[in-house]
Every structure is written in C-alpha cells, then in structure tokens.
Scaffold this motif. Sequence first.
Motif, PDB file in Angstrom:
ATOM      1  N   GLU A 141       0.835  -1.191   0.000  1.00  0.00           N
ATOM      2  CA  GLU A 141       0.000   0.000   0.000  1.00  0.00           C
ATOM      3  C   GLU A 141       0.873   1.244   0.000  1.00  0.00           C
ATOM      4  O   GLU A 141       1.807   1.369   0.813  1.00  0.00           O
ATOM      5  CB  GLU A 141      -0.903  -0.003   1.222  1.00  0.00           C
ATOM      6  N   ILE A 142       0.568   2.176  -0.900  1.00  0.00           N
ATOM      7  CA  ILE A 142       1.295   3.439  -0.991  1.00  0.00           C
ATOM      8  C   ILE A 142       0.399   4.533  -0.419  1.00  0.00           C
ATOM      9  O   ILE A 142      -0.588   4.941  -1.035  1.00  0.00           O
ATOM     10  CB  ILE A 142       1.689   3.763  -2.446  1.00  0.00           C
ATOM     11  N   ARG A 143       0.736   4.987   0.777  1.00  0.00           N
ATOM     12  CA  ARG A 143       0.008   6.053   1.447  1.00  0.00           C
ATOM     13  C   ARG A 143       1.005   6.813   2.310  1.00  0.00           C
ATOM     14  O   ARG A 143       1.655   6.233   3.181  1.00  0.00           O
ATOM     15  CB  ARG A 143      -1.127   5.499   2.303  1.00  0.00           C
ATOM     16  N   PHE A 144       1.140   8.108   2.038  1.00  0.00           N
ATOM     17  CA  PHE A 144       2.148   8.912   2.720  1.00  0.00           C
ATOM     18  C   PHE A 144       1.537   9.661   3.897  1.00  0.00           C
ATOM     19  O   PHE A 144       0.363  10.028   3.894  1.00  0.00           O
ATOM     20  CB  PHE A 144       2.774   9.925   1.749  1.00  0.00           C
ATOM     21  N   HIS A 145       2.397   9.889   4.886  1.00  0.00           N
ATOM     22  CA  HIS A 145       2.017  10.704   6.040  1.00  0.00           C
ATOM     23  C   HIS A 145       3.279  11.380   6.570  1.00  0.00           C
ATOM     24  O   HIS A 145       4.246  10.712   6.961  1.00  0.00           O
ATOM     25  CB  HIS A 145       1.393   9.854   7.138  1.00  0.00           C
TER      26      HIS A 145
END
Length: 904
Positions: free
Chosen positions: A378-382
């Motif tokens: 999963e590619i999800r930035f924070h």
Amino acid sequence: MPFQLSSSKADSKLSSFLSLVLASLLFSICLGLVVEADPSSTNIGAIIDVDSRVGKEQKTAMIMAVHNFNNNSRNQTLEIYFSNTSKDPVKAVSTAEELIGKKQVRLLVGTRTWEEVALAAYVGERAQVPILSLAAASSTQLLTQNRWPFLVQMATDSREQINCIAAIVNSYHWRKIIVIHEDSSYFVNSGLLTTLSERLENVGAAIEYDLILPPFSSLSDPEGFVRQETAKLISKQSRVFIVLQSSLPLATHLFREAKQIGLMGRDSVWILTDSISDLLDSVDSSFISFMQGAIGIKNDYSESTRQFLDFKDQFRKNFRLEYPDEDNSEPGIHALKAYDSITAIAEAVKELGRDNTSNPRLLVNEIQSNNFIGLSGEIRFHGGKLEQKSTFKIVNIVGKRYKELGIWSSKFGFSGSHVDEKGSGVISVDNMNDLSSLVNWPGELDRVPKGWAMPTDAVPMKIGVPGNNSFPMFVKVLKVLEKSYTLHYEFVPFNGSYSELVGNVSNKNFDAAVGDLTILASRSRSVEFTQPFMQSGLSMLVPVKKEPQMAWIFMKPFTANMWIVTFAILFYTMFVVWFMEHQSNPEFKGPWKDQLGTALWFTFSSLFFAHREKINGNYTKLVVALWLFVVFVFTSSYQASLTSMLTVPRLEPSVNGLDWIRNTNATVGCDGDSFVEDYLRDVIKLQNIKTISRQDLYPEEFKSGKISAAFLELPYQRVFLKEYCKEYIVTGPTYSFGGLGFVFQKSSPIARDVSEAILTLMENGKLRRLKEKWFGSPDSCSNPDAGSETESLSLKSFWGLYLVSAAISTLCFLIFVLQLLKNKLKNSEEGANNLAQIVEGVPNTMIRLGQFLHGGRPKSLRRRRTFTWSKDADKWNSSKFEFLSPADPSHNFRASSLQMLGIP
C-alpha cells in the motif's frame, strides 16, 4: 531524448591535469545537449548507481513505469533522465544541480544512501523541486519534514525491523548480542542502535559489543581492515551477530573474514537486516556461500497478484535485453519500489493536469496525497514518509539461495504465510520455534545454537572450585582422569573467600564456579545463578542443657494463665453448686467447716468423675453437667500434652535466644569463608563474632566456652547434627536465602542448561536420593530442634468453653436467687396473717414446755393458773393462774406455733 545517461568516469592512470580537461570537455558536451522541454511533458531526474545490481533493477523498473504511463496517457507524458551516483556523496549536489539546470527536471527520484538524500534534498529545497527518496527512511520524521518540505521518502520506518529482530532473539532466549554496522550519517541520525538496545532490553537481552566499520568507500585496504576488526570478535563471549546496516561490498569482506576465523561455525548466529537480505535475489553464489545458516529479514510483498505477475513477465524480458550478462533476471524489492515511485509521480501528474505540474508545491502535496496499492504494498504517505506497517519475510540462507521460514508483522507477530492488507486468514504463532520450517543453522548444527563461545579442547571451560571449604562433604577437589560430560572443562581450586570466587566469575577469570555457593541478591547482579539444588538459610546452633529441669514438668502442659483461669472457674463453680444445694440438700448442710469441705471435695472429685454427693436441684444439675464436660476436655488435653512431653525427648537449649546474646555480648561462631559474618554484623546486629575454619573445631570451641552459639547455614547444620545430634540443638528464627546454586557468567546459556538439569533431577527424585545418600535422611537425627518441642496449651484454645461454662453457672445462680427471694416474700405475707393466732398459743406453749422440762413432779405442787392477754396494756395479765392437766387434750402444744416462734 527521453532516456539519457550522463556519466563521468575518470581514469585512475591519467594525470590530474588530463582528468580536469576531460571533465571540462564532458561538461561542455552536456551543455550542448540541452534541449527545450516540451510543455506537455514532465521531466524526471533519476540519481541511481547504474553499475550495481540494485541500480540496474531500478532503472529497468522506472523505464517500464514511464513507458506504461505514456502508452495510457493522451495529453501528458513523462520523460526520465538518469544520472549515475558517485562513490562520493558530496557529488550528489552537482548531479542534482545538473539535472535541474540542464535537463529542466521537475522531480528527482532515487539516491542510494541517506547522505545523498540529505544533499539532494538541500538542492531540491533551494530550487523548489520535489524529491522522492528510495533510500532508507529517517526516524526523525518531524525534523526531516520541517527541514526539507520538498522531500518525500519512499520507505517505511526502519524501527519496525528492529522489533522483528527483538522477536527473533526472544524466540531462542539469546541474552548477549554483538551488533555490526557500517558508519554513516544516516545510521547516526536514525537512532537505530539506541532503539535496538531498548527493544533487546525489553526481552531480557543486551548488546555486549558494537563493531563500527567505516564506509567502504573510505577504506584504502578494505580486506586488511575488515580482517583486523573481525578478529576482535573472537575474544567476545557472545556468538549472536546482528548486521544492522551494511553495504554489499563491505558485507562481502565481513562474511569472508568471519568464515575464515571460525565465526560462522557451530553455536554462532547471524541475523541480517534488509540492507543485505533484500539483495539475496541478485548477489552471486560466492557471496551466499560465506553466509550459510544465517537468518535474513526481507521486506515482504505479495507475489500472487495479477499486477505483480504481469510486471514480473515484462521485467524479465526487458532486463535480459538490457543486461544479458546478468544471470538472474528476477525483480527484487528495489525494482518494485522504483516502479511504485514513478507510479506515484504519474498519478500526481495525471491528477493535477498539464497546467499545474509546473507548481512544485502543488506537485509535492499531490504526491503525498496518493493512496493506491502498488507492487511493494500500500502506498500512502504521512508526514513525507510511507505510513504502511511493514511485514517482513524471515529467510534462512541455505545452499545457493535461501528458503522462507515465515512472516513477521507488528500486528500479527510470526505466521507461516503472507499477510495481506486485511490480515485475513492469518494464523499467528508465538515465536519462531512454532514455525513449520526448521532452521538450518551454521555448521549444520542440529539444535538451536547457544549463541555463546563454547569451550573447546584448546580452550576448555575454567570452573572455579572452593579449595578450603569448611565442610568438605559438600565440596572436595580431586584430580580425575576421565570426564563424563562432553563439555570441555577443567576445575581450578580457589583458596580465597566465596565472595572473591564469585567475583572472579564476574570479571571473567573463571567461566563458572561450582560448590556450596549461596544465591544472594548482591551476587546475582553480576553473575548468573542456576536453579538452587539445595535450600539454604541461617539459624543458631547451641549446646543442649546437661541436666534439664524435669521436677515440675507436670505443670508444663498448660501455661500460667491457663492454670489461673482454670482454678478460677473451678472455685466459681464450687461456690454456685454449694449455694444452690445447701438450702435443701442435707449433704451440703451442717457447720460451715463441713459445708466448705463438702463443696471442695465435690468440686475436686468431679475432676476425676469420682464424686458421690447427690444433687437435688435442676439448676445445679445443669451447672454440674456442663462443668463435667469442661472437666472432660480439660483432663483429655492435659493427658495428651503431658504424654507428649514425657515421651518425646526434650533437649533444652543452653542459650535463651538472640536477645540474650545481644544483651550479654556473647561470642558466636560462623564460617569465615562465607557471607555469614557480614550478615551477622550488618543484619542481625551481633558484634562479638569468631570465624571458625573447619567443621571439627566447633565442638572444641563450645566445650572451651570460647563461643556460646554458632550460626550455620541449613545444609551445614544437617551435616553437623548428623554427627552431633545428641549434643546440640537448633533454636531461634531461621533467616532464609536463595539456596545453593552454581555460578556462571552473566547471560551464559550453559547456566540455563544446568538449571534445566537440576529441575529434571528434582522432578524424577534423583536429587532427593543423592541428598539422602550423602547427608542422610532429614529425620535420621531423632532430636528435634528447640522450635519443634511440644508447646504448652494456652487459654486461647479453651476460652470459649470456659466462657460458656461461667455464663451458664451465672445464669442458673441468678435464676435460683430470684426464686428464693420470691419464696421468702410469699412466706412473709402468710406469717403476718397468722400473727394473732401465734401469739395466743405462746402461753400454752410455754406451759407445755415447762411440763416437758419438769415432767414427773407431784400433783400437790401443781397449780392451776390462768394467763390472759391484755391487748390494750400489751402485756401479760397473771391475775389468774392455774396448772392444767397435761392430759387435757385441748391444751396440747402446737408444733406450728413453736416453729413460727423460732423454737425448734
């Protein structure tokens, strides 16, 4: 051209002048190749090491991602320009500036190390160009985001991997760890070593040594330097090595040297992080041959999705065409990350449109707002970094490649299969021992390695043994020719104190120590104790009295308070019985002395159930019945206690306890080679202490009066009393300790094995039989200690019965008194009504009394006289006087009148 490569390589054989001319020429050529960017195209600059296997995979994957986007996009295209990273991270600045200034790139992607990331991020911030880093992420997330707002890290937090390492260490109970890492600014700033130390401490392990190796590019003689540093590890006890961070060239030299000096052999453990494990799919077989049996931690990704299978087929074809010399064309995690980075850029470009991609802030914000399932997960930035929780594949290097052992994730722990995004169908296990696949350990070991430097014939285990023990039955040093245990060891007699012996294990002069060593909290801080094989404690041993006082032993069954209360209840019951019976029972009447004797005799004879007096009153019978029950309990208890005291041998101590010793400052003896002397002085607060060196000296010291008591540990007492059980006795409290155990160096795995063996001997009864064989049965001495003699019975065991007896007696007494008063009052009323009749009969009564007293007188002397009573004058009137004939029936005596007048 969309795909270009700018590379500047200096020939080491050319002079510095020629190198400068060549560099200037190449730079001029680069300036001549500058082309005006197509406004509908977004230029991307890639800084990678195109000569390495990782760089080759990254380049192939990025070209594929750009090609796939351009084929599916009508209005926008991507163009990528590659620049080869240098061995010197400082040159990353010029490389980034060249791509931004000459190629007009709007984004930078790649970078090999964190040093290159930091330098490229500096350039990107100044030029306002977003940078996607493929290097390991920094753990200082907030500082990184505030310092470089245009930096996006295409990596997860490395601390997740630290938790996985700690879980592996805990699975096998390894306690000492050696950490090896390549020094770099990333490693210093990441805080990985501190995090690893904390996680290991949470599972009971610790870092024994930290081997820091400089960057490989800075070494002039890498082979010689690595050999010298690796040789330092031989002197360390631990054989659990964690390669926390290393480049592939440095790791190659490290494992080659470790294998040559024997650190890859039996009982050694090697754990590799993803900096090396992720390259196992692409390294050559010679490198893998140095690492047989090592455990690796790889980033996990799903290989069964349609997206991955399509990518894999396409990657193989392109990679073989581009690099036909490479033997392995399988894509690794680096290829997947590179593909996903270009995909993240393409998604942002597509979302912003052609007119907004020139705005760098909008572009970086759009990249960080991406949320899709890529090839790597999963590619999800924070906060400028991937937010996903990593899962790791645990592999075991065997043969020419590796085998998969299982999966670890922070959410599920260990499991035997891949963990998808939802975590469905996951069967987790507690530790690696529960995984179905077995580990092939270094040296083809068929058990879990100790992770400790095990003794050999050349370097046997040195075990210290007390050489001057006061009780030789426990420890005796003998030279033997045969050894019955496969562990290579030798016994070394030590003539110092026990505390000094333990200290020599702590400072590693001895590997272990065996003997009658007491487990103490102060000692356990510096050494490792096994499970106790015998209980230990400290109590006082004194001689017995030669002539114990037995004349008054019949008083011993009860305490003084018990005797006092018993006699009080006895006399109280006697009084109640007498009072209620002497009113109507003739056996309790007569002179007061007789009544007292009868009451005493009745009460005491009831103690033996021998009383003969008859009881009339019902209330008296109730009191006596309850008293007889009290007597039954009393006599039964007395008989049982006295019998026990007479039949059980009684050895009375000659010393009246610790208080007597403190008050008189009497001399006490103890073992001078143990901790007892300090304990007596510091804890028990005794001052006059004499140390005695041998067991056979204690009787002589007692007889000569030099000591009044001896303080011995429980095992020694058992041995001493076995020989002198008729002459000495244990008295006073017992101060407990941890027991007797063997001593090993801190975190030694041999201590765990010995503890397991001791527990096994306890459970199967062999240890008990050994104790009885050498020290005799605990009951072999018939003389119990002073604390085990029969105690006098106290009032607390009988107060309830006595209370009931006294209460019933009192209640019956009160009821009887009330009834007696009631009867007296009733008799008084009847007497008032008959008073006149009583008074009229008095003269006749007196005449009859006179006739009775003077009977037989002649009639001539008798006179008839009439007496009258004048009520008014309240006196007798004797004007008429005559004697009546006693034969006259009308003037007989009235017995009732006499009784009412009190005449018997």
